[in-house]
Design an enzyme around this catalytic site. Structure first.
Site, PDB file in Angstrom:
ATOM      1  N   LYS A   1       0.827  -1.203   0.000  1.00 29.48           N
ATOM      2  CA  LYS A   1       0.000   0.000   0.000  1.00 29.48           C
ATOM      3  C   LYS A   1       0.861   1.252   0.000  1.00 29.48           C
ATOM      4  CE  LYS A   1      -3.816  -0.530   2.176  1.00 29.48           C
ATOM      5  NZ  LYS A   1      -4.161  -1.154   3.425  1.00 29.48           N
TER       6      LYS A   1
ATOM      7  N   SER B   1      14.764 -42.930 -14.552  1.00 37.44           N
ATOM      8  CA  SER B   1      13.539 -42.202 -14.241  1.00 37.44           C
ATOM      9  C   SER B   1      13.381 -42.241 -12.722  1.00 37.44           C
ATOM     10  CB  SER B   1      12.358 -42.869 -14.929  1.00 37.44           C
ATOM     11  OG  SER B   1      11.183 -42.187 -14.554  1.00 37.44           O
TER      12      SER B   1
ATOM     13  N   MET C   1      -5.154  -7.737   8.450  1.00 39.22           N
ATOM     14  CA  MET C   1      -4.609  -6.873   9.516  1.00 39.22           C
ATOM     15  C   MET C   1      -5.551  -5.686   9.720  1.00 39.22           C
ATOM     16  SD  MET C   1      -0.553  -7.102   8.808  1.00 39.22           S
ATOM     17  CE  MET C   1      -0.651  -6.727   7.077  1.00 39.22           C
TER      18      MET C   1
ATOM     19  N   HIS D   1      -2.560 -45.741  -3.084  1.00 37.06           N
ATOM     20  CA  HIS D   1      -3.107 -46.347  -4.300  1.00 37.06           C
ATOM     21  C   HIS D   1      -4.249 -45.515  -4.878  1.00 37.06           C
ATOM     22  CE1 HIS D   1      -5.816 -49.109  -6.468  1.00 37.06           C
ATOM     23  NE2 HIS D   1      -4.667 -49.563  -6.962  1.00 37.06           N
TER      24      HIS D   1
ATOM     25  N   CYS E   1       9.122 -39.701 -12.623  1.00 36.13           N
ATOM     26  CA  CYS E   1       7.767 -40.178 -12.881  1.00 36.13           C
ATOM     27  C   CYS E   1       6.977 -40.345 -11.594  1.00 36.13           C
ATOM     28  CB  CYS E   1       7.770 -41.453 -13.704  1.00 36.13           C
ATOM     29  SG  CYS E   1       8.599 -42.808 -12.874  1.00 36.13           S
TER      30      CYS E   1
ATOM     31  N   ARG F   1      -3.558  -1.829  -6.557  1.00 36.53           N
ATOM     32  CA  ARG F   1      -2.719  -3.027  -6.472  1.00 36.53           C
ATOM     33  C   ARG F   1      -3.088  -3.925  -7.632  1.00 36.53           C
ATOM     34  NH1 ARG F   1      -5.706  -5.198  -1.040  1.00 36.53           N
ATOM     35  NH2 ARG F   1      -7.783  -5.242  -1.902  1.00 36.53           N
TER      36      ARG F   1
ATOM     37  N   ARG G   1      -3.239   2.722   8.401  1.00 37.65           N
ATOM     38  CA  ARG G   1      -3.487   1.461   7.676  1.00 37.65           C
ATOM     39  C   ARG G   1      -2.277   0.555   7.669  1.00 37.65           C
ATOM     40  NH1 ARG G   1      -7.703   2.268   3.668  1.00 37.65           N
ATOM     41  NH2 ARG G   1      -8.587   4.325   4.003  1.00 37.65           N
TER      42      ARG G   1
ATOM     43  N   ARG H   1       7.206 -49.649 -17.920  1.00 38.81           N
ATOM     44  CA  ARG H   1       7.863 -50.269 -16.765  1.00 38.81           C
ATOM     45  C   ARG H   1       7.401 -51.708 -16.617  1.00 38.81           C
ATOM     46  NH1 ARG H   1       6.620 -47.900 -10.968  1.00 38.81           N
ATOM     47  NH2 ARG H   1       4.718 -49.115 -11.224  1.00 38.81           N
TER      48      ARG H   1
ATOM     49  N   TYR I   1      13.173 -34.563 -18.832  1.00 38.81           N
ATOM     50  CA  TYR I   1      11.714 -34.405 -18.843  1.00 38.81           C
ATOM     51  C   TYR I   1      11.142 -34.651 -17.455  1.00 38.81           C
ATOM     52  CZ  TYR I   1      11.453 -39.484 -18.690  1.00 38.81           C
ATOM     53  OH  TYR I   1      11.576 -40.791 -18.294  1.00 38.81           O
TER      54      TYR I   1
ATOM     55  N   GLY J   1      -7.581  -7.847   4.221  1.00 38.05           N
ATOM     56  CA  GLY J   1      -8.452  -7.945   5.392  1.00 38.05           C
ATOM     57  C   GLY J   1      -7.841  -8.650   6.597  1.00 38.05           C
TER      58      GLY J   1
HETATM   59  C1  PEP Z   1       7.496 -44.042  -7.782  1.00 37.83           C
HETATM   60  O1  PEP Z   1       7.813 -44.803  -6.887  1.00 37.83           O
HETATM   61  O2  PEP Z   1       7.731 -42.827  -7.762  1.00 37.83           O
HETATM   62  C2  PEP Z   1       6.781 -44.549  -8.964  1.00 37.83           C
HETATM   63  C3  PEP Z   1       6.528 -43.770  -9.995  1.00 37.83           C
HETATM   64  O3  PEP Z   1       6.354 -45.832  -8.923  1.00 37.83           O
HETATM   65  P1  PEP Z   1       5.039 -46.311  -8.150  1.00 37.83           P
HETATM   66  O4  PEP Z   1       4.296 -45.127  -7.689  1.00 37.83           O
HETATM   67  O5  PEP Z   1       4.287 -47.131  -9.116  1.00 37.83           O
HETATM   68  O6  PEP Z   1       5.636 -47.112  -7.036  1.00 37.83           O
HETATM   69 MG    MG Z   2       7.771 -46.945  -7.269  1.00 37.74          MG
END
Ligand code: PEP
Ligand code: MG
Length: 910
Positions: free
Chosen positions: A42, A790, A123, A472, A857, A356, A112, A634, A877, A121
């Protein structure tokens, strides 16, 4: 010696205090935008606007450095601060032509807060400061409006009592309500002057009673106390919580701006409002805002009266309107961003009280960024940096309508965003059955296992009471792009009664609930949702992102459908096909079980051979969907018992048949199943017979998978061209060089055989997951036998911290609350620990093989700060769930803009 020098330095410091106060008035300010950390958002923007010639009331800002000295000094002003406040107050009085406490020409000020990051909002603010029993009369004379003056005094006592003296605002509101009732006033604005005078007396009495002190009459004392209160409001609970949620530092502190009051409540030629230079919800370039005639700012916020659209000002005060339009255009051009502007009109004169950059929805952020590039206000780089990658979530899933009023019955971890409503079901079969009938269902489980995949697929959303962000349920739901809430500890699932309890609410099967996968909330009934659509601006922005980023983005996809989806979202390949998910198809699971139950190698081979066509068919679909892009597949990872029925269920059935003495055939089968499960079940399955350990001990399985991959690759290559199929065969859970060497030899042997058989030379590569800490440490040796790495950061996090992926929900909320962890390490990569192993792994791997392709991954592959880290450590990647691909694309571009790097360490195309 050192001690003496420090003392000398500090005594020199105390000789001249730093500049704690920065003045602004009449087109000239000591501060500027660049001083945001010192003057807060401000204060610095008021200074900047003053220098731009925008009409801002005069004032001064006390720095965050003064706040720091005050706070560390036990809430005492540092030497020099008060003197500077007094001197600048004199300058302010000169600029305003009125004096604080002057009975004839009283100056009123606002006090202020203002931190470097906006904390709307959170303070405190004190308005109308400077009023007392004498100056109120002066104000009445000066404005020729007695009602107005007493109303200001009443408001001041309320706000001062609340903010400075800590008296509950409710107590003052009760006085006002009573006065309204007495006088028959419908709104605050109808309370007559005499009643307001009475309210002032009552308010002062309330102060005496509650704070055991008289309401301070000395305006300078009022000012000192108000400044301290605003300093202290940095530590108000809501402010501390806001900073924690938004990851802002507690150390920044707040600046305090003291500014001459201007009044929007002096009659019909006065008013106050808030406007945006573009529509903050859609981003459309149109003047947007609201104002109230004859009102003070707090009336707009309090919603006592409904404001008019800002366009109405054109009719009521045409000159003010055109001035305001010119100023908002000027401010937007100057800041090159959409502005959120507070203004007040006092008797036909316009003042700007704040500007702002406007908070906006993700849709508006994308649209304004892209359009501003086209308008040549900003360049592409700025546009890419303007959009928060994670906010794109809002655009990619149906969302709970932010305008809807909802009450949640439980809260879990937001595992996969979006929102979903449906009837509660407690098992996979019923989910499938009801979905077949056209019902929308939500699968509710204590936790899910691979057996639930079909049910999850059929459901609109998934809710579990256990498990973390890489459990999972979370991983699979994200892969499916399905809304999911996990680890909702308050949800007690009773599968037998087919109901769950959440606090006092009992939800039975068939009842409708709604999940908000972006916040983790669970609600009863349906809630209005809004549908997503990819706008042209989003496509444009992501196209710029791809041409900027050097870290490529791939997706984790297990089916041709997911692969196509990933490609549509801009994935440049697949970084992980989890082949185990393919084993769970309806026709396949009996064969998989046969394979596991096989008594000898021959029987196992027979079952494996029957699985081959299924696998091959899946791979054909995926290669076709990804034509021209790399696909990392995999080999089987999870322990075999996951493919068998639950031990508990088998025992139950077995015991029942045993007792009844019926169905000897089934009894025998169950006995065998039970015996096999007893061999297979492990105390620590995550650390047990899984990954390459499985492939090494049951080579038939990996051989079959490699054959299926290569047969599919050759078949597709024959159809669409050799260069268009690029299989990368990945070994899971490698921990030693010996494992890598052996599995590579096995893989190459089968692959070469197939290539010879099929007579078409499809290039392929063999690499490994790095997900066991040991693998990262011996990466230099492993790289002798791997063309790519990976990083499986789900397992790597699990094994580095020693936190079970499925049980972290039990202690995570406590750890986050106590700040023992900054974030869930399964969601945000722990750069310090797990990240160090990643760094080591890449460094050692590339030392052996400079061409080593490296990716990630684990679930972190789509999380913006983790993507930035992956870029910094030189990954080729990142690979993430398909729905996160757009987020990762933008995050990868931002990473490149923040820390440019030339290409990637491995093969350029990633
Ligand atoms: C991991 O462990 O990061 C992975 C990609 O394999 P998963 O989640 O299938 O164990
Ligand atoms: Mg794994």
């Amino acid at each position: 010696m050192a001690h003496a020098r420090t003392r000398k330095q500090s005594s020199r410091k105390s000789a001249k205090a730093p500049q704690y106060v920065y003045f602004f008035a009449n087109g000239k300010a000591e501060g500027s935008s660049a001083m945001r950390p010192l003057l807060g958002g401000k204060g610095s923007e008021l200074a900047e606007m003053t220098n731009l010639g925008v009409p801002v009331p005069p004032g001064f800002t006390i720095t965050t450095e003064a706040w720091a000295a005050y706070t560390s000094g036990g809430k005492k002003h540092p030497a020099g601060l008060w003197g500077q406040v007094v001197a600048n107050l004199a300058r302010l009085e000169a600029a305003a032509g009125r004096r604080l406490g002057d009975p004839d020409q009283p100056l009123l000020v606002s006090v202020r807060s203002g931190a470097r990051a906006s904390m709307p909002g959170m303070m405190d603010t004190v308005l109308n400061l400077g009023l007392n029993d004498k100056t109120v009369l002066g104000l009445a004379r000066q404005t020729r409006n007695e009602r107005f003056a007493w109303d200001c005094y009443r408001r001041f006592i309320t706000i001062f009592g609340d903010v400075v003296l800590g008296i509950e605002r409710r107590a003052f509101d009760a006085l006002l309500d009573a006065a309204k009732a007495r006088t028959g006033a419908k709104t605050d604005a109808d309370v007559p002057a005499d009643a307001l005078k009475g309210l002032v007396t009552e308010g002062k009495r309330l102060v005496q009673e509650k704070a055991r002190q008289a309401f301070p009459q000395d305006p300078t004392e009022q000012l000192r106390l108000a400044i301290n209160a605003v300093f202290d409001s940095w530590w108000a609970k809501k402010a501390v919580d806001y900073r924690r949620i938004n990851r802002l530092s507690d150390d920044w502190g707040t600046a305090v701006t003291v500014m001459a009051m201007v009044f929007g409540n002096l009659g019909d030629t006065s008013g106050t409002g808030v406007c945006f230079s573009r529509d903050p919800s859609t981003g459309e370039k149109r003047f947007f805002g609201e104002f109230l005639v004859n009102a003070q700012g707090e009336d707009v916020v309090a919603g006592i009266r409904t404001p008019e659209p800002v366009d109405g000002l054109k009719r009521r005060m045409p000159k003010v309107y055109s001035r305001l339009v010119a100023i908002k255009d000027r401010l937007e051009r100057h800041y090159r961003d959409m502005q959120d502007i507070e203004f007040t009109v006092q008797e036909g004169r316009l003042f700007i009280l704040q500007t702002r950059s406007g908070k906006r929805t993700a849709a508006a952020a994308v649209r304004t960024a892209v359009e501003m590039v086209k308008e040549k206000l900003i360049n592409r780089k700025t546009a890419l940096l303007r959009v928060e990658p994670a906010s794109l979530n809002q655009l990619l899933h149906p969302m709970v309508d932010p305008a809807a009023k909802v009450t949640s019955i439980a809260k879990g971890l937001p595992a996969a965003p979006g929102a979903a409503s449906g009837k509660v079901v407690f098992d996979s079969e019923r989910a499938v059955e009801w979905a077949h009938k056209g019902e929308k269902v939500i699968l509710v489980r204590a936790e899910t296992s691979p057996e639930d995949v079909a049910g999850m697929h059929a459901a609109e959303g998934v809710l579990t009471s256990r498990g973390g962000l890489t459990s999972h349920a979370a991983v699979v739901a994200r892969g499916m792009g399905k809304c999911c809430v996990v680890g909702a500890g308050d949800v007690i699932v009773d599968e037998e009664k087919r109901a769950f309890q959440a606090g006092r609410t009992l939800v039975r099967e068939g009842q409708v609930i709604t999940l908000n996968g972006s916040t983790g909330e669970v609600m009863v009934g349906t809630v209005p949702l809004i549908e997503p659509a990819w706008s042209n601006e989003l496509k444009q922005l992501l196209h710029w992102a791809d041409t900027t980023a050097t870290t490529k983005v791939r997706a984790n996809a297990d089916t041709p459908k997911q692969a196509r989806e990933a490609r549509e979202k801009g994935a440049r390949g697949i970084g992980l096909v989890r082949t185990e998910h393919m084993f769970f198809g309806e026709e396949r699971i009996p064969i998989v079980r046969e394979m596991i139950m096989a008594r000898d190698e021959q029987a196992r081979q027979k079952a494996v051979d029957r699985l081959l066509p299924f696998q091959r068919e899946d791979f054909v679909g995926i290669f076709e969907a990804m034509a021209g892009l790399p696909v990392t597949i995999r080999l089987l990872d999870p322990p075999l018992h996951e493919f068998l029925p639950k031990y508990k269920d088998v025992i139950e059935d077995y015991t029942r048949l045993d007792a009844l003495g019926i169905n000897p055939q089934r009894h025998h089968e169950l006995g065998e199943l039970k015996a096999r499960l007893e061999v297979l079940i492990e105390a620590n399955p995550m650390l047990g017979h899984r990954g390459c350990r499985l492939g090494i001990t049951f080579p038939e399985i990996y051989d079959m998978q490699v054959r299926a991959i290569m047969e599919a690759a050759c078949a597709v290559a024959r159809k669409i061209g050799v260069g268009k199929v690029e299989p990368e065969i990945m070994i899971p859970l490698t921990g030693t060089v010996a494992e890598m060497k052996l599995t590579r030899e096995m893989t190459v042997a089968v692959a070469e055989h197939v290539v010879d058989e099929m007579g078409i030379k499809v290039p392929y590569s063999v690499g490994t997951m790095i997900e066991v800490p040991r693998a990262a440490l011996v990466a230099g040796r492993i790289a002798e036998f791997a063309e790519f790495f990976s990083f499986g950061t789900n397992d790597l996090t699990q094994m580095t911290f020693g936190y079970s992926r499925d049980d972290i929900g039990k202690f995570l909320p406590f750890y986050l609350d106590k700040k023992l962890l900054a974030a869930d390490p399964f969601a945000v990569l722990d750069q310090e620990g797990v990240g160090e192993l990643v760094r080591i792994g890449i460094e050692r791997g590339r030392k052996t093989n400079p061409k080593l392709k490296v990716g990630i991954c684990g679930e972190h592959g789509g999380e913006p700060s983790s993507v930035e880290f992956c870029h910094q450590v030189g990954m080729t990647y990142v690979s993430c769930s398909p729905f996160m691909v757009p987020i990762a694309r933008l995050a990868a571009a931002q990473a490149q803009l923040k820390e440019p790097r030339r290409g990637s360490g491995g093969k350029r195309h990633g």
